[in-house]
Design an enzyme around this catalytic site. Structure first.
Site, mmCIF file in Angstrom:
data_model
loop_
_atom_site.group_PDB
_atom_site.id
_atom_site.type_symbol
_atom_site.label_atom_id
_atom_site.label_comp_id
_atom_site.label_asym_id
_atom_site.label_seq_id
_atom_site.Cartn_x
_atom_site.Cartn_y
_atom_site.Cartn_z
ATOM 1 N N ARG A 1 0.854 -1.186 0.000
ATOM 2 C CA ARG A 1 0.000 0.000 0.000
ATOM 3 C C ARG A 1 0.894 1.242 0.000
ATOM 4 N NH1 ARG A 1 -3.825 -2.663 -1.406
ATOM 5 N NH2 ARG A 1 -5.751 -3.018 -0.261
ATOM 6 N N HIS B 1 -1.850 0.766 -9.556
ATOM 7 C CA HIS B 1 -2.491 -0.175 -8.620
ATOM 8 C C HIS B 1 -3.232 -1.281 -9.388
ATOM 9 C CE1 HIS B 1 -4.270 -0.506 -4.308
ATOM 10 N NE2 HIS B 1 -4.312 -1.684 -4.908
HETATM 11 P P1 NDP Z 1 -2.065 -11.751 4.494
HETATM 12 O O1 NDP Z 1 -2.846 -11.191 5.618
HETATM 13 O O2 NDP Z 1 -2.353 -13.146 4.018
HETATM 14 O O3 NDP Z 1 -0.506 -11.684 4.818
HETATM 15 C C1 NDP Z 1 0.096 -10.617 5.476
HETATM 16 C C2 NDP Z 1 1.513 -10.990 5.869
HETATM 17 O O4 NDP Z 1 2.158 -9.831 6.420
HETATM 18 C C3 NDP Z 1 1.571 -12.075 6.954
HETATM 19 O O5 NDP Z 1 2.665 -12.946 6.700
HETATM 20 C C4 NDP Z 1 1.827 -11.272 8.215
HETATM 21 O O6 NDP Z 1 2.527 -11.959 9.239
HETATM 22 C C5 NDP Z 1 2.711 -10.167 7.679
HETATM 23 N N1 NDP Z 1 2.703 -9.020 8.597
HETATM 24 C C6 NDP Z 1 1.654 -8.262 8.979
HETATM 25 N N2 NDP Z 1 2.052 -7.323 9.855
HETATM 26 C C7 NDP Z 1 3.372 -7.502 10.031
HETATM 27 C C8 NDP Z 1 4.361 -6.862 10.823
HETATM 28 N N3 NDP Z 1 4.063 -5.839 11.622
HETATM 29 N N4 NDP Z 1 5.623 -7.331 10.771
HETATM 30 C C9 NDP Z 1 5.941 -8.378 9.983
HETATM 31 N N5 NDP Z 1 5.057 -9.044 9.202
HETATM 32 C C10 NDP Z 1 3.796 -8.596 9.227
HETATM 33 O O7 NDP Z 1 -2.227 -10.724 3.265
HETATM 34 P P2 NDP Z 1 -2.144 -11.002 1.706
HETATM 35 O O8 NDP Z 1 -0.904 -11.749 1.416
HETATM 36 O O9 NDP Z 1 -3.418 -11.554 1.191
HETATM 37 O O10 NDP Z 1 -2.056 -9.495 1.149
HETATM 38 C C11 NDP Z 1 -0.999 -8.655 1.548
HETATM 39 C C12 NDP Z 1 -1.238 -7.234 1.084
HETATM 40 O O11 NDP Z 1 -1.036 -7.097 -0.319
HETATM 41 C C13 NDP Z 1 -2.637 -6.659 1.274
HETATM 42 O O12 NDP Z 1 -2.899 -6.317 2.621
HETATM 43 C C14 NDP Z 1 -2.575 -5.441 0.375
HETATM 44 O O13 NDP Z 1 -1.975 -4.376 1.092
HETATM 45 C C15 NDP Z 1 -1.622 -5.880 -0.736
HETATM 46 N N6 NDP Z 1 -2.336 -6.087 -2.021
HETATM 47 C C16 NDP Z 1 -2.002 -5.279 -3.064
HETATM 48 C C17 NDP Z 1 -2.607 -5.461 -4.293
HETATM 49 C C18 NDP Z 1 -2.191 -4.649 -5.467
HETATM 50 O O14 NDP Z 1 -2.814 -4.760 -6.525
HETATM 51 N N7 NDP Z 1 -1.158 -3.842 -5.366
HETATM 52 C C19 NDP Z 1 -3.638 -6.495 -4.515
HETATM 53 C C20 NDP Z 1 -3.902 -7.281 -3.339
HETATM 54 C C21 NDP Z 1 -3.269 -7.068 -2.143
HETATM 55 P P3 NDP Z 1 1.915 -13.285 9.920
HETATM 56 O O15 NDP Z 1 2.151 -14.350 8.895
HETATM 57 O O16 NDP Z 1 2.728 -13.462 11.126
HETATM 58 O O17 NDP Z 1 0.460 -12.994 10.178
HETATM 59 C C1 OXD Z 2 -6.554 -5.451 -2.833
HETATM 60 C C2 OXD Z 2 -6.128 -4.506 -3.845
HETATM 61 O O1 OXD Z 2 -6.255 -5.261 -1.655
HETATM 62 O O2 OXD Z 2 -6.668 -4.539 -4.966
HETATM 63 O O3 OXD Z 2 -7.181 -6.452 -3.218
HETATM 64 O O4 OXD Z 2 -5.224 -3.710 -3.593
#
Ligand code: NDP
Ligand code: OXD
Length: 308
Positions: A223, A271
């Site tokens: 993000r 995005h």
């Molecule tokens: P998940 O919730 O499955 O995974 C998040 C990961 O981040 C987990 O491994 C989590 O750790 C880790 N995490 C969270 N907080 C911390 C922290 N403070 N320190 C270290 N690690 C941390 O999310 P997704 O994989 O499904 O998606 C990730 C992100 O991708 C979304 O939130 C969004 O921001 C972004 N996204 C962007 C898109 C785009 O088009 N650009 C599209 C879709 C998503 P733990 O395993 O310990 O819980």
């Molecule tokens: C999502 C995105 O979070 O599109 O799915 O960024």
């Protein structure tokens, strides 16, 4: 009992068609047409309306149409209403494609070859084998894990960092703040796939860039507010960072004339790294409705205490 969709109306029309085929008994509305407010039990939104239960008193579940949930004001969704983010194969596939092309662009020096082309220069650069290129993914969730599983197949030296300890075959997994510096010190191409929370906002800053090997590159698919854009520009100027590929910015879009738009070592996409695909997402949402009715946990239900 009815379902309300509040996001991009063109995609909403695709959801409506799929709901009509797969769940013909569940009336489906596209915002702002919501029919009888008392009938709305389920809401799928990019951003829910303020105080959704005031308008829809019988709301039972709120779905995010995206994988991220940071665009929600969670405080306005009462605690008894579960919030479910999007976990569906279409988003995963899109993100794996995007990050793979970004890594290969950097790995095969396409930024440098693009600059050489502008000078009509035909000059071969040394080729680094994939096994010597160290990839590091911030966030080992649904998307980070899928990306690493694909990148591993190219032979890259793969690692990832998450809050809690994870195990992924062929990937060096680091967990927690105490392990971040070691993870960064071994990362040539850093990919951000973290959720935006108070703990991750601004994480990609000068202090973090300084812990990467000199000449590392950044792929930012999390993000916009994860990244301090001023610090990125300074790191590119000093050579601490070599290239950056940004799919998300703050704000979106960047204002006209922002220095990142024109920077020769920055590539920006609007995005689009990945998006929920109606054909695959509707099946997941309908399965979650079944789970909800049967009192089973829903796939993607968020932990409000962590904010993701
Ligand atoms: P998940 O919730 O499955 O995974 C998040 C990961 O981040 C987990 O491994 C989590 O750790 C880790 N995490 C969270 N907080 C911390 C922290 N403070 N320190 C270290 N690690 C941390 O999310 P997704 O994989 O499904 O998606 C990730 C992100 O991708 C979304 O939130 C969004 O921001 C972004 N996204 C962007 C898109 C785009 O088009 N650009 C599209 C879709 C998503 P733990 O395993 O310990 O819980
Ligand atoms: C999502 C995105 O979070 O599109 O799915 O960024």
């Amino acid at each position: 009992m009815a379902f309300l969709y509040k996001a991009d109306p063109a995609r909403g029309a695709q959801w409506a068609k799929l709901f009509a085929q797969k769940a013909p008994d569940l009336p489906f509305h596209i915002w702002p047409d919501h029919g009888d407010p008392a009938a709305i039990r389920y809401l799928a939104a990019w951003q829910p309306p303020d105080n959704p239960t005031r308008t829809f008193p019988n709301l039972e579940v709120v779905f995010s149409v995206g994988a991220g949930i940071d665009q929600f004001d969670l405080s306005s969704v009462p605690a008894h209403v579960p919030v479910v983010r999007m976990i569906e194969p279409g988003i995963v596939e899109g993100m794996v494609e995007y990050v793979t092309q970004a890594v290969l662009t950097i790995h095969r020096d396409l930024f440098d070859y693009g600059l050489q082309q502008q000078q009509q220069a035909w000059r071969e650069l040394p080729l680094m084998p994939a096994g010597q290129r160290r990839i590091g993914v911030l966030g080992l969730g649904v998307l980070g894990t899928a990306v690493l599983e694909r990148l591993r197949l190219f032979g890259f030296d793969c690692a990832g960092w998450s809050r809690s300890a994870r195990e992924i075959e062929g990937v060096d997994c680091y967990a927690g703040e105490g392990a971040l510096d070691r993870f960064l010190a071994r990362t040539d191409i850093l990919i951000c796939l973290l959720p935006l929370t108070p703990a991750t906002r601004g994480l990609l800053d000068a202090a973090l860039f300084a812990k990467l090997p000199r000449g590392a590159s950044l792929i930012q698919t999390g993000r916009g507010p994860h990244l301090n854009q001023h610090d990125l520009l300074a790191a590119l100027e000093s050579g601490q960072l070599h290239n950056a590929i940004l799919d998300v910015t703050d704000p979106e879009p960047l204002p006209a004339g922002h220095p990142l738009w024109m920077h020769p070592r920055v590539r920006i996409t609007p995005h689009i790294a990945s998006a929920t695909r109606p054909d695959t997402a509707v099946d997941v949402v309908l399965d979650n409705l079944r789970r909800h009715r049967e009192g089973l946990p829903m796939l993607g239900q968020i932990d409000r205490t962590q904010g993701y």
